[in-house]
Design a protein around this motif. Structure first.
Motif, short mmCIF file in Angstrom:
data_model
loop_
_atom_site.label_atom_id
_atom_site.label_comp_id
_atom_site.label_asym_id
_atom_site.label_seq_id
_atom_site.Cartn_x
_atom_site.Cartn_y
_atom_site.Cartn_z
N ASP A 126 -83.64 -45.48 38.46
CA ASP A 126 -83.80 -44.91 37.13
C ASP A 126 -84.61 -43.63 37.22
N ARG A 127 -84.12 -42.56 36.60
CA ARG A 127 -84.86 -41.27 36.64
C ARG A 127 -85.77 -41.09 35.43
N ASN A 128 -85.88 -42.09 34.59
CA ASN A 128 -86.73 -41.99 33.41
C ASN A 128 -88.20 -42.07 33.82
N PRO A 129 -88.96 -41.00 33.66
CA PRO A 129 -90.35 -41.01 34.13
C PRO A 129 -91.23 -42.02 33.39
N LYS A 130 -90.80 -42.43 32.20
CA LYS A 130 -91.64 -43.32 31.40
C LYS A 130 -91.79 -44.71 31.98
N ILE A 131 -90.90 -45.08 32.89
CA ILE A 131 -90.98 -46.42 33.45
C ILE A 131 -91.63 -46.46 34.81
N TYR A 132 -92.14 -45.33 35.28
CA TYR A 132 -92.82 -45.29 36.57
C TYR A 132 -94.31 -45.53 36.36
N ASP A 133 -94.86 -46.37 37.22
CA ASP A 133 -96.23 -46.84 37.03
C ASP A 133 -97.27 -46.05 37.80
N TYR A 134 -96.88 -45.50 38.94
CA TYR A 134 -97.85 -44.88 39.85
C TYR A 134 -97.44 -43.43 40.09
N TRP A 135 -98.43 -42.53 40.01
CA TRP A 135 -98.15 -41.10 40.08
C TRP A 135 -99.13 -40.40 41.01
N GLY A 136 -98.64 -39.36 41.67
CA GLY A 136 -99.51 -38.46 42.41
C GLY A 136 -100.08 -37.41 41.47
N GLN A 137 -100.86 -36.50 42.05
CA GLN A 137 -101.55 -35.49 41.23
C GLN A 137 -100.68 -34.26 40.99
N GLY A 138 -99.60 -34.12 41.75
CA GLY A 138 -98.68 -33.01 41.56
C GLY A 138 -98.91 -31.86 42.53
N THR A 139 -97.84 -31.11 42.77
CA THR A 139 -97.91 -29.91 43.59
C THR A 139 -97.04 -28.84 42.93
N GLN A 140 -97.56 -27.63 42.82
CA GLN A 140 -96.88 -26.57 42.07
C GLN A 140 -95.82 -25.89 42.92
N VAL A 141 -94.66 -25.70 42.34
CA VAL A 141 -93.58 -24.92 42.94
C VAL A 141 -93.26 -23.76 42.01
N THR A 142 -93.33 -22.54 42.53
CA THR A 142 -93.05 -21.35 41.74
C THR A 142 -91.97 -20.54 42.45
N VAL A 143 -90.89 -20.24 41.73
CA VAL A 143 -89.77 -19.49 42.29
C VAL A 143 -89.63 -18.19 41.50
N SER A 144 -89.73 -17.09 42.20
CA SER A 144 -89.64 -15.79 41.54
C SER A 144 -88.26 -15.18 41.77
N SER A 145 -87.84 -14.39 40.80
CA SER A 145 -86.49 -13.79 40.88
C SER A 145 -86.53 -12.44 41.61
#
Length: 129
Positions: A110-129
């Motif tokens: 399931d790709r629904n984020p609302k049903i996921y219980d455990y999360w990391g802190q995140g990592t930023q991805v920035t793509v420039s044109s």
């Protein structure tokens, strides 16, 4: 308590590639099932937008992707499920977001984020044109 730590984000130009990694630990055993009974995934959230499921992988190796990344992104993991990867190719500015890895108990892809219980802190991805 599953613990997740992302790495590998950065800034690239359109058409470039990045590989995200997520270290996963703390799987708990439920009814004799451990890491194989979890679903792992990559999610992203751009400013002003809702968090969306980019790619998920089950303990059986089956995967599911959001349509906009099919053919460009690949989710994978090592055999003991302690590291989750997201290989991102042909990156576009619309892929710019904070990327998170997450885990949930259960086999459903399931790709629904609302049903996921455990999360990391995140990592930023920035793509420039």
């Amino acid at each position: 308590q599953v613990h997740l730590v992302e790495s590998g984000g950065g800034s690239v130009q359109a058409g470039g590639s990045l590989r995200l990694s997520c270290a996963v630990s703390g799987y708990t055993s439920v009814h004799g099932y451990t890491s194989g009974a979890y679903c792992l995934g990559w999610f992203r959230q751009a400013p002003g937008k809702e968090r969306e499921g980019v790619a998920v992988i089950g303990g059986d190796g089956l995967t599911r992707y959001i349509g906009s990344v099919k053919g460009r992104f690949t989710i994978s993991e090592d055999k003991d499920r302690t590291t989750l990867y997201l290989e991102m190719n042909s990156l576009q500015p619309e892929d710019t977001a904070m990327y998170y890895c997450a885990a949930k108990w259960g086999y459903a892809l399931d790709r629904n984020p609302k049903i996921y219980d455990y999360w990391g802190q995140g990592t930023q991805v920035t793509v420039s044109s």
